[in-house]
Design a protein around this motif. Structure first.
Motif, PDB file in Angstrom:
ATOM      1  N   GLU A 179       0.806  -1.086   0.098  1.00 29.40           N
ATOM      2  CA  GLU A 179      -0.001   0.032   0.080  1.00 29.40           C
ATOM      3  C   GLU A 179       0.831   1.262  -0.046  1.00 29.40           C
ATOM      4  N   LYS A 180       1.982   1.294   0.627  1.00 26.35           N
ATOM      5  CA  LYS A 180       3.063   2.216   0.765  1.00 26.35           C
ATOM      6  C   LYS A 180       3.502   2.751  -0.960  1.00 26.35           C
ATOM      7  N   MET A 181       3.737   1.827  -1.713  1.00 31.54           N
ATOM      8  CA  MET A 181       4.498   2.053  -2.876  1.00 31.54           C
ATOM      9  C   MET A 181       3.478   2.524  -3.884  1.00 31.54           C
ATOM     10  N   LYS A 182       4.108   3.454  -4.683  1.00 34.99           N
ATOM     11  CA  LYS A 182       3.331   4.253  -5.819  1.00 34.99           C
ATOM     12  C   LYS A 182       3.900   3.987  -7.163  1.00 34.99           C
ATOM     13  N   PRO A 183       2.939   3.401  -7.995  1.00 32.26           N
ATOM     14  CA  PRO A 183       3.641   3.012  -9.579  1.00 32.26           C
ATOM     15  C   PRO A 183       4.226   3.937 -10.131  1.00 32.26           C
ATOM     16  N   ASP A 184       3.976   5.271  -9.923  1.00 29.35           N
ATOM     17  CA  ASP A 184       4.352   6.285 -10.607  1.00 29.35           C
ATOM     18  C   ASP A 184       5.915   6.962 -10.051  1.00 29.35           C
ATOM     19  N   ALA A 185       5.981   6.257  -8.933  1.00 27.78           N
ATOM     20  CA  ALA A 185       7.335   6.633  -8.156  1.00 27.78           C
ATOM     21  C   ALA A 185       8.472   5.493  -8.585  1.00 27.78           C
ATOM     22  N   LEU A 186       8.153   4.738  -9.314  1.00 29.16           N
ATOM     23  CA  LEU A 186       9.194   3.449  -9.677  1.00 29.16           C
ATOM     24  C   LEU A 186      10.189   4.191 -10.422  1.00 29.16           C
ATOM     25  N   THR A 187      11.601   3.587 -10.010  1.00 28.47           N
ATOM     26  CA  THR A 187      12.508   3.981 -10.736  1.00 28.47           C
ATOM     27  C   THR A 187      12.625   3.193 -12.109  1.00 28.47           C
ATOM     28  N   GLU A 188      13.314   3.583 -12.970  1.00 32.19           N
ATOM     29  CA  GLU A 188      13.309   2.955 -14.482  1.00 32.19           C
ATOM     30  C   GLU A 188      14.534   2.159 -14.593  1.00 32.19           C
ATOM     31  N   PRO A 189      14.209   0.951 -15.263  1.00 30.55           N
ATOM     32  CA  PRO A 189      15.444  -0.037 -15.577  1.00 30.55           C
ATOM     33  C   PRO A 189      16.621   0.682 -16.316  1.00 30.55           C
ATOM     34  N   VAL A 190      17.906   0.240 -16.150  1.00 29.04           N
ATOM     35  CA  VAL A 190      18.938   0.876 -16.809  1.00 29.04           C
ATOM     36  C   VAL A 190      19.375  -0.245 -17.787  1.00 29.04           C
ATOM     37  N   GLU A 191      19.573   0.083 -19.173  1.00 26.95           N
ATOM     38  CA  GLU A 191      19.980  -0.787 -20.253  1.00 26.95           C
ATOM     39  C   GLU A 191      21.508  -1.222 -19.830  1.00 26.95           C
ATOM     40  N   HIS A 192      21.984  -2.239 -20.283  1.00 20.01           N
ATOM     41  CA  HIS A 192      23.052  -2.601 -20.334  1.00 20.01           C
ATOM     42  C   HIS A 192      23.913  -2.555 -21.737  1.00 20.01           C
ATOM     43  N   LYS A 193      25.250  -2.276 -22.027  1.00 20.54           N
ATOM     44  CA  LYS A 193      25.660  -2.304 -23.353  1.00 20.54           C
ATOM     45  C   LYS A 193      25.630  -3.406 -24.115  1.00 20.54           C
ATOM     46  N   VAL A 194      25.546  -4.639 -23.238  1.00 21.15           N
ATOM     47  CA  VAL A 194      25.344  -5.943 -24.111  1.00 21.15           C
ATOM     48  C   VAL A 194      23.967  -5.974 -24.980  1.00 21.15           C
ATOM     49  N   LYS A 195      22.838  -5.096 -24.636  1.00 20.90           N
ATOM     50  CA  LYS A 195      21.934  -5.062 -25.554  1.00 20.90           C
ATOM     51  C   LYS A 195      21.973  -4.763 -26.859  1.00 20.90           C
ATOM     52  N   SER A 196      23.256  -3.902 -27.068  1.00 16.02           N
ATOM     53  CA  SER A 196      23.493  -3.551 -28.602  1.00 16.02           C
ATOM     54  C   SER A 196      24.651  -4.109 -29.199  1.00 16.02           C
ATOM     55  N   ASP A 197      24.721  -5.358 -28.565  1.00 19.96           N
ATOM     56  CA  ASP A 197      26.157  -6.329 -29.011  1.00 19.96           C
ATOM     57  C   ASP A 197      25.630  -7.232 -29.840  1.00 19.96           C
ATOM     58  N   PHE A 198      25.820  -7.147 -31.454  1.00 21.28           N
ATOM     59  CA  PHE A 198      25.281  -8.156 -32.226  1.00 21.28           C
ATOM     60  C   PHE A 198      26.369  -9.087 -32.783  1.00 21.28           C
ATOM     61  N   SER A 199      27.344  -8.998 -32.063  1.00 24.32           N
ATOM     62  CA  SER A 199      28.524  -9.640 -32.587  1.00 24.32           C
ATOM     63  C   SER A 199      28.668 -11.263 -32.629  1.00 24.32           C
ATOM     64  N   GLY A 200      27.876 -11.900 -31.865  1.00 24.56           N
ATOM     65  CA  GLY A 200      27.784 -13.377 -31.807  1.00 24.56           C
ATOM     66  C   GLY A 200      28.968 -14.008 -31.529  1.00 24.56           C
ATOM     67  N   ASN A 201      30.092 -13.386 -30.948  1.00 27.91           N
ATOM     68  CA  ASN A 201      31.470 -13.944 -30.651  1.00 27.91           C
ATOM     69  C   ASN A 201      31.965 -13.172 -29.361  1.00 27.91           C
ATOM     70  N   TRP A 202      32.901 -13.689 -28.874  1.00 32.81           N
ATOM     71  CA  TRP A 202      33.952 -13.289 -27.731  1.00 32.81           C
ATOM     72  C   TRP A 202      35.240 -13.058 -28.318  1.00 32.81           C
ATOM     73  N   ALA A 203      35.743 -11.773 -28.208  1.00 31.34           N
ATOM     74  CA  ALA A 203      37.018 -11.464 -28.680  1.00 31.34           C
ATOM     75  C   ALA A 203      37.873 -10.745 -27.475  1.00 31.34           C
ATOM     76  N   PHE A 204      39.323 -11.257 -27.506  1.00 27.94           N
ATOM     77  CA  PHE A 204      40.169 -10.558 -26.626  1.00 27.94           C
ATOM     78  C   PHE A 204      41.575 -10.341 -27.421  1.00 27.94           C
ATOM     79  N   SER A 205      42.200  -9.355 -27.180  1.00 32.38           N
ATOM     80  CA  SER A 205      43.550  -9.067 -27.704  1.00 32.38           C
ATOM     81  C   SER A 205      44.101  -8.478 -26.599  1.00 32.38           C
TER      82      SER A 205
END
Length: 548
Positions: A262-288
């Motif tokens: 009852e104390k929580m308000k939907p409008d007061a909820l913080t927003e999720p934070v996206e991660h950079k991996v969301k825009s990673d379309f490589s399909g691989n792991w690479a390291f140098s």
């Protein structure tokens, strides 16, 4: 029958004596606040023979190096984004660690947007792996989640080296809802609709995940046991059975918790934070990575007693070495939120640039034919660190040089020869899912040759060989290597009564390959190593005549 039973028991005991089990204990407490923000306190404890020291070394470097910390932050928060759809944040100041026989690290993270509001049912929701409301997002993030789990286990298994050794991870996650919350329901968050209480994933070869979920008055407690060893993950390797493995991994600990407050308000909820991996379309792991160093060494070796040869090579070495690794995943979509997997490509490359100045000073009394050899040095610079999820990884460069001197003299004589030698090679070794192959570019040159006048007119043959081995191994176990053996050969021939002809030649042999281990070895034709003979080269550096 009794003798046979005793023999089996003895074999099992013998195997157990030479097996190592490392343990990792993780506790996470997630305290949720009224605005949907949460504080995650994660504590990790590591025990075993050498693993605590390695973790301590990694954390010391990571908390002192901004680039290394950024890599750790990316990898660590990626795991939470896959699970909760939002990205936590923390700084170096939020990390505390200590090490004795057991390594302990505590990280305090803050995460926004953990809670969402279900308008239709007028309740609040916290979900793990809630992708099905967005099929396009699921098609991107689920394979990335699978890749992250597979890559993490590849590196863990490489450290373990053998199927006899294992890492057992016990993880406990406790979630505490905001004060005044009323837990209404825990339900499945994925298409399987299996009632969330327990899960099991079997990769094969004794590599398993299992988890159990329990409700509490304030939220839930999730207990997980993950066992990874160096054994073959045969269920994942088979393209057909991999579908079932990945479906199990997809559903693993996927659920959502619904509650009212009852104390929580939907409008007061913080927003999720996206991660950079969301825009990673490589399909691989690479390291140098790259490293450089210099080494100067003089050694003297001689024979005894009456006929003596003293060989004193001076070797000034400058080395720059680059290495890269690539794991390319092959995905085939078999249905909604369903895939099969295979290793599409593994690639390891090594590109060293070497400059050396070998100088050979020979002094001989009497006639002689002899081969002298010596181990010169092994150069191991500080490891290069990175992480996969919360798993630290180190890459160890190693540069080993030996020397062999062949001498053949018809009379007592002394002289010296020298030259400058430089070499560049770029070697790439690739497994394409079915076969190994390599590509190479290379260049070598000698310059500034010198041949001093021998003190006596005598027939001489002397050859200095310097076999190098350069490697870049993950956990000092697996990775690319190169073997290079440059040589310098001096010859004199009595031409006339007062003339001595002299000739100086040089050359090299070049080979290289990849050392494999554990899961990666299983994925790549189950070969412990591959090596190719790449190049043989020689040239005349200098010719002259001396008059006596």
């Amino acid at each position: 029958m009794f003798r046979k039973l005793m023999f089996v028991v003895m074999i099992l005991l013998f195997g157990a004596l030479f097996a190592t089990q490392y343990t990792r204990t993780i506790t996470e407490k997630i305290e949720v606040y009224d605005n949907g923000l949460a504080i995650i306190t994660r504590q990790e404890k590591i025990s075993g023979e050498d693993l605590p020291k390695f973790y301590a070394d990694y954390y010391k470097n990571m908390t002192a190096d901004q680039k290394l910390f950024d890599n750790f932050l990316y990898e660590a928060t990626k795991e939470y984004y896959f699970l909760y759809g939002t990205t936590p944040n923390f700084s170096v100041k939020d990390i505390k660690f200590s090490a004795d026989k057991t390594f302990t690290a505590t990280i305090v993270m803050k995460v926004e947007g953990l809670v969402s509001y279900d308008k239709d049912k007028n309740r609040f929701v916290i979900a793990r792996k809630r992708f099905e409301n967005n099929e396009k997002l699921a098609d991107l993030l689920l394979p990335k989640y699978f890749e992250s789990q597979i890559e993490e286990n590849i590196f863990i298994a490489s450290f373990l080296k053998s199927e006899k050794n294992s890492l057992v991870t016990e993880r406990t996650v406790e979630l505490v809802l905001p004060e005044g919350s009323k837990l209404e329901e825990i339900s499945p968050a994925f298409v399987s609709k299996t009632q969330p209480s327990s899960w099991y994933v079997d990769f094969g070869g004794g590599n398993t995940y299992k988890a159990e979920l329990k409700k509490t008055e304030k939220g839930f407690i999730l207990k997980e046991t993950m066992v990874i060893n160096g054994g073959t993950p045969k269920n994942l390797m088979d393209e057909k059975s991999s579908v079932n493995v990945l479906q199990s991994l997809r559903d693993y600990t996927a659920f959502e918790i619904a509650f009212s407050n009852e104390k929580m308000k939907p409008d007061a909820l913080t927003e999720p934070v996206e991660h950079k991996v969301k825009s990673d379309f490589s399909g691989n792991w690479a390291f140098s990575a790259s490293q450089s160093g210099q080494k100067t060494l003089t050694f003297t070796t001689s024979t005894t007693p009456s006929v003596q040869v003293t060989a004193t090579p001076r070797i000034d070495t400058s080395l720059t070495m680059q290495v890269s690794l690539l794991i390319d995943h092959g995905w085939v979509k078999t249905g909604m939120f369903s895939w099969s997997w295979r290793l599409k490509r593994f690639e390891a490359s090594v590109s060293p640039t070497i400059t050396i100045k070998p100088l050979l000073d020979i002094n001989v009394t009497g006639t002689l034919e002899r081969t002298l050899s010596a181990d010169l040095f092994t150069y191991r610079p500080s490891p290069i660190y990175f992480s996969i999820s919360f798993v630290p990884v180190w890459l160890q460069f190693e540069f080993t040089v030996n020397a062999e001197v062949y001498v053949k003299f018809s009379a007592g004589v002394s002289f010296n020869v020298s030259t400058n030698y430089s070499h560049y090679a770029s070697l790439k070794f690739t497994y394409d899912g079915s076969t190994w192959n390599y590509s190479a570019s290379r260049n070598a040159s000698y310059s500034g040759p010198s041949f001093s006048k021998p003190t006596a007119k005598a027939g001489v043959t002397e050859k200095l060989s310097l076999p190098f081995t350069l490697s870049a191994y993950i956990y000092s176990v697996a990775g690319p290597f190169m073997r290079l053996s440059p040589w310098l050969k001096a010859e004199t021939t009595v031409s006339t009564s007062n003339r001595l002809d002299a000739k100086l030649t040089g050359g090299l042999t070049l080979s290289g390959g990849v050392q494999m281990a554990s899961w990666l070895k299983s994925f790549c034709d189950n070969l412990a190593s591959v090596e190719y003979n790449i190049w043989t080269w020689e040239t005349t550096l200098y010719q002259t005549s001396f008059t006596y």
